[in-house]
Enzyme design. Sequence first.
Site, mmCIF file in Angstrom:
data_model
loop_
_atom_site.group_PDB
_atom_site.id
_atom_site.type_symbol
_atom_site.label_atom_id
_atom_site.label_comp_id
_atom_site.label_asym_id
_atom_site.label_seq_id
_atom_site.Cartn_x
_atom_site.Cartn_y
_atom_site.Cartn_z
ATOM 1 N N ILE A 13 17.244 6.517 18.243
ATOM 2 C CA ILE A 13 17.530 7.823 17.637
ATOM 3 C C ILE A 13 17.993 7.617 16.196
ATOM 4 C CG2 ILE A 13 18.915 9.937 17.780
ATOM 5 C CD1 ILE A 13 19.320 9.377 20.754
ATOM 6 N N ASN A 92 15.190 12.087 14.164
ATOM 7 C CA ASN A 92 16.104 13.224 14.073
ATOM 8 C C ASN A 92 16.805 13.353 12.726
ATOM 9 O OD1 ASN A 92 18.297 15.188 15.163
ATOM 10 N ND2 ASN A 92 19.457 13.371 14.517
ATOM 11 N N TYR A 157 13.479 22.863 1.833
ATOM 12 C CA TYR A 157 13.690 22.351 3.192
ATOM 13 C C TYR A 157 12.553 22.799 4.118
ATOM 14 C CZ TYR A 157 15.966 21.806 7.771
ATOM 15 O OH TYR A 157 16.259 21.480 9.080
ATOM 16 N N LYS A 161 9.958 20.349 6.287
ATOM 17 C CA LYS A 161 9.801 20.412 7.751
ATOM 18 C C LYS A 161 8.374 20.844 8.130
ATOM 19 C CE LYS A 161 13.842 19.126 9.369
ATOM 20 N NZ LYS A 161 13.992 17.800 9.979
HETATM 21 N N1 LIG Z 1 21.924 22.216 12.281
HETATM 22 C C1 LIG Z 1 20.908 23.056 12.230
HETATM 23 O O1 LIG Z 1 21.099 24.291 12.152
HETATM 24 C C2 LIG Z 1 19.499 22.551 12.321
HETATM 25 C C3 LIG Z 1 18.486 23.497 12.558
HETATM 26 C C4 LIG Z 1 17.182 23.057 12.639
HETATM 27 C C5 LIG Z 1 16.876 21.717 12.504
HETATM 28 N N2 LIG Z 1 17.868 20.816 12.265
HETATM 29 C C6 LIG Z 1 17.482 19.409 12.127
HETATM 30 O O2 LIG Z 1 18.162 18.650 13.104
HETATM 31 C C7 LIG Z 1 18.299 17.304 12.660
HETATM 32 C C8 LIG Z 1 19.726 16.829 12.852
HETATM 33 O O3 LIG Z 1 20.573 17.583 12.004
HETATM 34 P P1 LIG Z 1 22.046 18.029 12.427
HETATM 35 O O4 LIG Z 1 22.069 19.507 12.472
HETATM 36 O O5 LIG Z 1 22.507 17.268 13.600
HETATM 37 O O6 LIG Z 1 22.842 17.629 11.095
HETATM 38 P P2 LIG Z 1 23.919 16.478 10.803
HETATM 39 O O7 LIG Z 1 25.073 16.585 11.730
HETATM 40 O O8 LIG Z 1 24.163 16.580 9.338
HETATM 41 O O9 LIG Z 1 23.129 15.140 11.139
HETATM 42 C C9 LIG Z 1 22.222 14.546 10.255
HETATM 43 C C10 LIG Z 1 22.077 13.089 10.648
HETATM 44 O O10 LIG Z 1 21.101 12.484 9.802
HETATM 45 C C11 LIG Z 1 21.612 11.249 9.354
HETATM 46 N N3 LIG Z 1 21.021 10.899 8.062
HETATM 47 C C12 LIG Z 1 20.933 11.664 6.945
HETATM 48 N N4 LIG Z 1 20.362 10.954 5.957
HETATM 49 C C13 LIG Z 1 20.099 9.717 6.459
HETATM 50 C C14 LIG Z 1 19.545 8.540 5.919
HETATM 51 N N5 LIG Z 1 19.135 8.471 4.644
HETATM 52 N N6 LIG Z 1 19.430 7.445 6.717
HETATM 53 C C15 LIG Z 1 19.847 7.496 7.999
HETATM 54 N N7 LIG Z 1 20.380 8.590 8.569
HETATM 55 C C16 LIG Z 1 20.522 9.684 7.802
HETATM 56 C C17 LIG Z 1 23.125 11.450 9.259
HETATM 57 O O11 LIG Z 1 23.788 10.196 9.421
HETATM 58 P P3 LIG Z 1 24.568 9.388 8.273
HETATM 59 O O12 LIG Z 1 25.121 10.385 7.305
HETATM 60 O O13 LIG Z 1 25.619 8.630 9.026
HETATM 61 O O14 LIG Z 1 23.529 8.499 7.690
HETATM 62 C C18 LIG Z 1 23.376 12.317 10.481
HETATM 63 O O15 LIG Z 1 23.577 11.513 11.613
HETATM 64 C C19 LIG Z 1 17.816 17.293 11.200
HETATM 65 O O16 LIG Z 1 16.491 16.808 11.134
HETATM 66 C C20 LIG Z 1 17.860 18.762 10.810
HETATM 67 O O17 LIG Z 1 16.930 19.049 9.785
HETATM 68 C C21 LIG Z 1 19.177 21.199 12.176
#
Ligand SMILES: NC(=O)c1ccc[n+]([C@@H]2O[C@H](COP(=O)([O-])OP(=O)(O)OC[C@H]3O[C@@H](n4cnc5c(N)ncnc54)[C@H](OP(=O)(O)O)[C@@H]3O)[C@@H](O)[C@H]2O)c1
Length: 271
Positions: A13, A92, A157, A161
């Site tokens: 993951i 993810n 964004y 996506k």
């Molecule tokens: N939250 C929402 O409303 C929502 C809605 C639709 C889709 N999504 C999608 O769901 C997914 C997860 O997002 P989330 O909501 O869980 O947000 P989040 O809590 O901000 O998690 C994002 C994750 O991505 C990792 N990440 C970011 N840049 C990275 C990099 N360069 N290398 C490795 N890891 C990286 C971060 O880890 P580190 O900072 O530790 O690297 C973190 O674990 C994303 O693809 C997002 O676009 C979210």
Amino acid sequence: MPSGAFVGRVVLITGASSGIGRAAARAYAAQGAHLVLAARREELLREVVREVEGLGAQALAVRCDITQAEDVARLMREAEARFGGLDLLINNAGLGLFGPVEALAEEQLRQVFEVNFFALVRVTQAALPLLRRRPGGQIVNVSSVLGHRGLPLLGGYCAAKAAVNMLTESLRAELAAEGISVLLVSPGFTETEFRQTRLHAQGWRQSPSPLKQMSADEVAAAMVKASRKHRRDTVLTLPGRVMVLANRFVPGLFDQVARRMIDRMVQRKGS
Ligand SMILES: NC(=O)c1ccc[n+]([C@@H]2O[C@H](COP(=O)([O-])OP(=O)(O)OC[C@H]3O[C@@H](n4cnc5c(N)ncnc54)[C@H](OP(=O)(O)O)[C@@H]3O)[C@@H](O)[C@H]2O)c1
């Protein structure tokens, strides 16, 4: 005796340090999987290792910036050394961007595409040799309802996506003959760190949304279910599904709805 739909399967993951990725780690572990957890924040990954080990999983945490080719290569080497191969890859990790198209800095836009799109391709290419070592491999790409329909102030964004969505369809066809399934999971508004860490065009901030948010655990449960059933396309939240359908059947009407959203979305517009 471990039980569940993923007993002994190895799941990698990305973005496992917080939010949906972290919840997914727990959800697959609860189904008997072993985990390879990748993200940049090592301390948080170690916490996730402890959580999933508490559920009986074996877990490997690898500090990895997925935008860096050497980090991704090391991630796969460490996964191979520990588990010999992979059964599932959950792409993810993601990064958001808020602001009107006119105000988006090219550098920010490139960063958002780098994390959401190019890095996803890089990780997928690097993982494929390991996925091919096991039967019935699976790739789950985490998109968003915003990958299905562009909304104002989220164009950068949404575009990143949408690129993931198209790539997923191509990859699905390319890998079908090898028995590797490729799924798309599109969460709606979810309560995570996402809105704190995302990029903003200069002077633009989003107001707190009145919409109800899903929890990361709910998204993870839906992801595991889609994974178990090899469901090709999962769009989450009722408003998310309504949006995708409205856009398909009455796009002009949805354009008007989208236009009216702008005032409610903006908190402050300045320099
Ligand atoms: N939250 C929402 O409303 C929502 C809605 C639709 C889709 N999504 C999608 O769901 C997914 C997860 O997002 P989330 O909501 O869980 O947000 P989040 O809590 O901000 O998690 C994002 C994750 O991505 C990792 N990440 C970011 N840049 C990275 C990099 N360069 N290398 C490795 N890891 C990286 C971060 O880890 P580190 O900072 O530790 O690297 C973190 O674990 C994303 O693809 C997002 O676009 C979210």
